[in-house]
Structure formats: C-alpha cells, structure tokens
Write a protein that holds these residues in place. Structure first.
Motif, PDB file in Angstrom:
ATOM      1  N   GLU A   1      -3.896  29.443  -7.672  1.00  0.00           N
ATOM      2  CA  GLU A   1      -3.713  30.378  -8.775  1.00  0.00           C
ATOM      3  C   GLU A   1      -2.355  31.052  -8.676  1.00  0.00           C
ATOM      4  N   LEU A   2      -1.828  31.439  -9.821  1.00  0.00           N
ATOM      5  CA  LEU A   2      -0.649  32.286  -9.911  1.00  0.00           C
ATOM      6  C   LEU A   2      -1.130  33.632 -10.421  1.00  0.00           C
ATOM      7  N   GLU A   3      -1.149  34.631  -9.550  1.00  0.00           N
ATOM      8  CA  GLU A   3      -1.735  35.934  -9.863  1.00  0.00           C
ATOM      9  C   GLU A   3      -0.650  36.891 -10.357  1.00  0.00           C
ATOM     10  N   LEU A   4      -0.645  37.136 -11.662  1.00  0.00           N
ATOM     11  CA  LEU A   4       0.370  37.996 -12.278  1.00  0.00           C
ATOM     12  C   LEU A   4      -0.237  39.199 -12.996  1.00  0.00           C
ATOM     13  N   THR A   5      -1.549  39.372 -12.890  1.00  0.00           N
ATOM     14  CA  THR A   5      -2.197  40.436 -13.649  1.00  0.00           C
ATOM     15  C   THR A   5      -2.558  41.625 -12.762  1.00  0.00           C
ATOM     16  N   GLU A   6      -3.462  41.439 -11.825  1.00  0.00           N
ATOM     17  CA  GLU A   6      -3.910  42.556 -11.001  1.00  0.00           C
ATOM     18  C   GLU A   6      -4.161  42.097  -9.558  1.00  0.00           C
ATOM     19  N   PRO A   7      -3.208  41.362  -8.960  1.00  0.00           N
ATOM     20  CA  PRO A   7      -3.476  40.829  -7.623  1.00  0.00           C
ATOM     21  C   PRO A   7      -3.501  41.915  -6.558  1.00  0.00           C
ATOM     22  N   TYR A   8      -4.388  41.757  -5.601  1.00  0.00           N
ATOM     23  CA  TYR A   8      -4.317  42.548  -4.380  1.00  0.00           C
ATOM     24  C   TYR A   8      -3.055  42.098  -3.659  1.00  0.00           C
ATOM     25  N   LEU A   9      -2.267  43.058  -3.167  1.00  0.00           N
ATOM     26  CA  LEU A   9      -0.933  42.743  -2.654  1.00  0.00           C
ATOM     27  C   LEU A   9      -0.855  42.663  -1.135  1.00  0.00           C
ATOM     28  N   TYR A  10      -1.946  42.937  -0.443  1.00  0.00           N
ATOM     29  CA  TYR A  10      -1.960  42.872   1.036  1.00  0.00           C
ATOM     30  C   TYR A  10      -0.805  43.667   1.630  1.00  0.00           C
ATOM     31  N   LEU A  11      -0.617  44.878   1.125  1.00  0.00           N
ATOM     32  CA  LEU A  11       0.495  45.706   1.567  1.00  0.00           C
ATOM     33  C   LEU A  11       0.337  46.141   3.020  1.00  0.00           C
ATOM     34  N   GLU A  12      -0.905  46.233   3.477  1.00  0.00           N
ATOM     35  CA  GLU A  12      -1.154  46.660   4.842  1.00  0.00           C
ATOM     36  C   GLU A  12      -0.667  45.636   5.861  1.00  0.00           C
ATOM     37  N   ALA A  13      -0.513  44.383   5.420  1.00  0.00           N
ATOM     38  CA  ALA A  13      -0.122  43.317   6.337  1.00  0.00           C
ATOM     39  C   ALA A  13       1.337  43.402   6.757  1.00  0.00           C
ATOM     40  N   GLU A  14       2.182  43.972   5.916  1.00  0.00           N
ATOM     41  CA  GLU A  14       3.620  44.031   6.172  1.00  0.00           C
ATOM     42  C   GLU A  14       4.082  45.478   6.058  1.00  0.00           C
ATOM     43  N   LEU A  15       4.601  46.018   7.149  1.00  0.00           N
ATOM     44  CA  LEU A  15       4.952  47.436   7.221  1.00  0.00           C
ATOM     45  C   LEU A  15       5.902  47.858   6.102  1.00  0.00           C
TER      46      LEU A  15
END
Length: 273
Positions: A242-256
């Motif tokens: 999938e190409l998620e361009l609408t409301e993807p979870y961004l996994y921000l916690e994974a990268e400081l």
C-alpha cells in the motif's frame, strides 16, 4: 502559524509528540476532529490530516469534508490525494510491482493461502486470511453483495520471516523505516494487539529504496507525509502493498529525530506557500 491537527474522537499516541515538535518549530498546533461541525477551518493557516481513523465506513462524508476543508485552508495532504488514496483501486494505476491482486469474486486464482478485503478499508478491517478457497470466495461474494470492490491476494509466506517494511517520507525526504509484524495471524490463531503492532527500526535495502522512490514518483501532488509499505515476493522481488497518503501511523517513536523532521517538513512547506 496556526495549524489544525486533524484527528478523531479516539486514541492517538502520536498526537502529543507531534504537537510538541510543531511548537518547537514555531507552529501552533490544535487538535480538531475532522467531523466537528463547529470547526472553522478558515481560521487555520493549514490543516494536517493525521488520525482520522474512523473514516472507512464514512468515506463519502470524509472526502466531501476534505474538499470543503481544502477550499477553506491549505489541506495536507490535499483533498485530491485523499480521495484517490482512500480507495485501493489506485494500486491498479501506479504502474509499479504490487502484490498480485484479483479484483472480483469470480474465477479466484488457486493460491496456497488467501487474503480477502474491500478496496476501502484500513487496519485489516473486514479482512480475512484463509487457506480455504471456498471461504475466500464466499467472503468475496459477501463483500461484493454489499456493493464493495474487493481485493483477493495471495498471503505471502515471506511476511512471516521478513515482515512488512514501511518507509516514511516527509516532504519528499526519507525519514526512517520500520519492519512491522504481520497484521493477520493464521486462521484459528489468536494474537495480542501488542504482537500485531510490534515493529523495529530497519535500514531498507537498495532495491526497496528504489521501489519506494518509483512509487512516490507517480504522485504529482506535493505530499507532506507518505508511507510506502513493501513486502518481498517468494523470489525476493520487492512489491508494493500500500501507499499510505491519508492517515498513516508514522512510527515516530522508532526514530528519535522523526518528530522534529516532520515539524521541519511542515514548516518548510508553509514557508514556501
């Protein structure tokens, strides 16, 4: 700058880190429900769509809202992108390698295991994984009887040992990538929410980077955020899930640095108009 963080009436563990990072970039963020009838979108310099995770059974309402909001302020990502991306039939138009997909309940191919889902869905909702071809056909027929476009795909065994790879981009720049556990446990096997959402930071291989860049190159509009979800075929070829361009979870916690990179991407886009 005053920017709406477009959300829903539910949990979102990325909301506070994003708003804090925005504030550090001199952006005043305010969470606003996308379907709040009292929201004045024209009072914001921009509106960033984030956790609108209740739209899938109200897609027409959601896309109509996006058009209205986009007419009142700068909507990121744009309404045209949201309308296109919320129906997975977009996969047929990209011209890139995708997971083999059969788009009708008729003449389903013979595969070892099946995934059946509607083209408008998110988070594995209304989705089954089964080895039973008759069950796959019956579920596909049921979805079609509801007027829904269906997708029948083979379940790829490479997902079990390699996982799915999600590459995150902000304003066209690569931020980070995560390996995600499969979201669909085998039929008859229960899995905890923790097991299904477990992920780890991962460096993509060159061929995965190349495919992600090829996928993003098919989108003409400017994108604040994009998540490219890939998996490998049994022969090793990377393909798009999938190409998620609408409301993807961004996994921000994974990268400081990811929240600050996201904030900088937004600030740069706002500065350039």
């Amino acid at each position: 700058m005053k920017v709406a963080y477009v959300t829903w009436d539910g949990p979102d563990d990325e909301r506070e880190p994003v708003l804090a990072a925005w504030l550090g970039a001199d952006i005043e963020g305010a969470p606003v429900r996308w379907d709040d009838p009292a929201a004045d979108w024209s009072s914001f310099d921009a509106a960033v769509v984030r956790s609108t995770w209740d739209y899938t059974h109200r897609r027409d309402e959601f896309t109509a809202w996006a058009r209205r909001a986009g007419a009142a302020t700068r909507l990121l990502n744009p309404a045209t992108v949201l309308t296109w991306n919320t129906d997975k039939t977009y996969l047929r138009d990209l011209g890139v390698p995708i997971v083999p997909t059969h788009w009708t309940a008729v003449d389903i191919p013979v595969w070892d295991e099946y995934v059946v889902k509607p083209a408008i869905s998110a988070g594995a909702r209304d989705t089954i994984r089964t080895r039973d071809r008759q069950q796959a056909e019956a579920f596909a027929v049921e979805l079609e009887s509801q007027g829904r476009t269906i997708m029948v795909q083979p379940y790829l065994p490479t997902v079990e040992h390699e996982g799915e790879l999600s590459l995150l981009y902000f304003n066209g720049q690569f931020s980070h990538a995560v390996r995600r556990n499969p979201m669909l446990p085998p039929q008859g096997v229960s899995a905890s929410a923790t097991e299904l959402t477990r992920y780890s930071l991962r460096d993509p291989d060159d061929d995965q980077f190349e495919l992600a860049e090829q996928v993003l190159g098919q989108v003409a509009e400017e994108l604040l955020y994009a998540r490219v979800d890939l998996v490998r075929m049994p022969d090793g070829e990377p393909v798009l899930i999938e190409l998620e361009l609408t409301e993807p979870y961004l996994y921000l916690e994974a990268e400081l640095d990811a929240p600050d990179m996201f904030a900088k991407a937004l600030a740069d886009m706002l500065a350039t108009g």
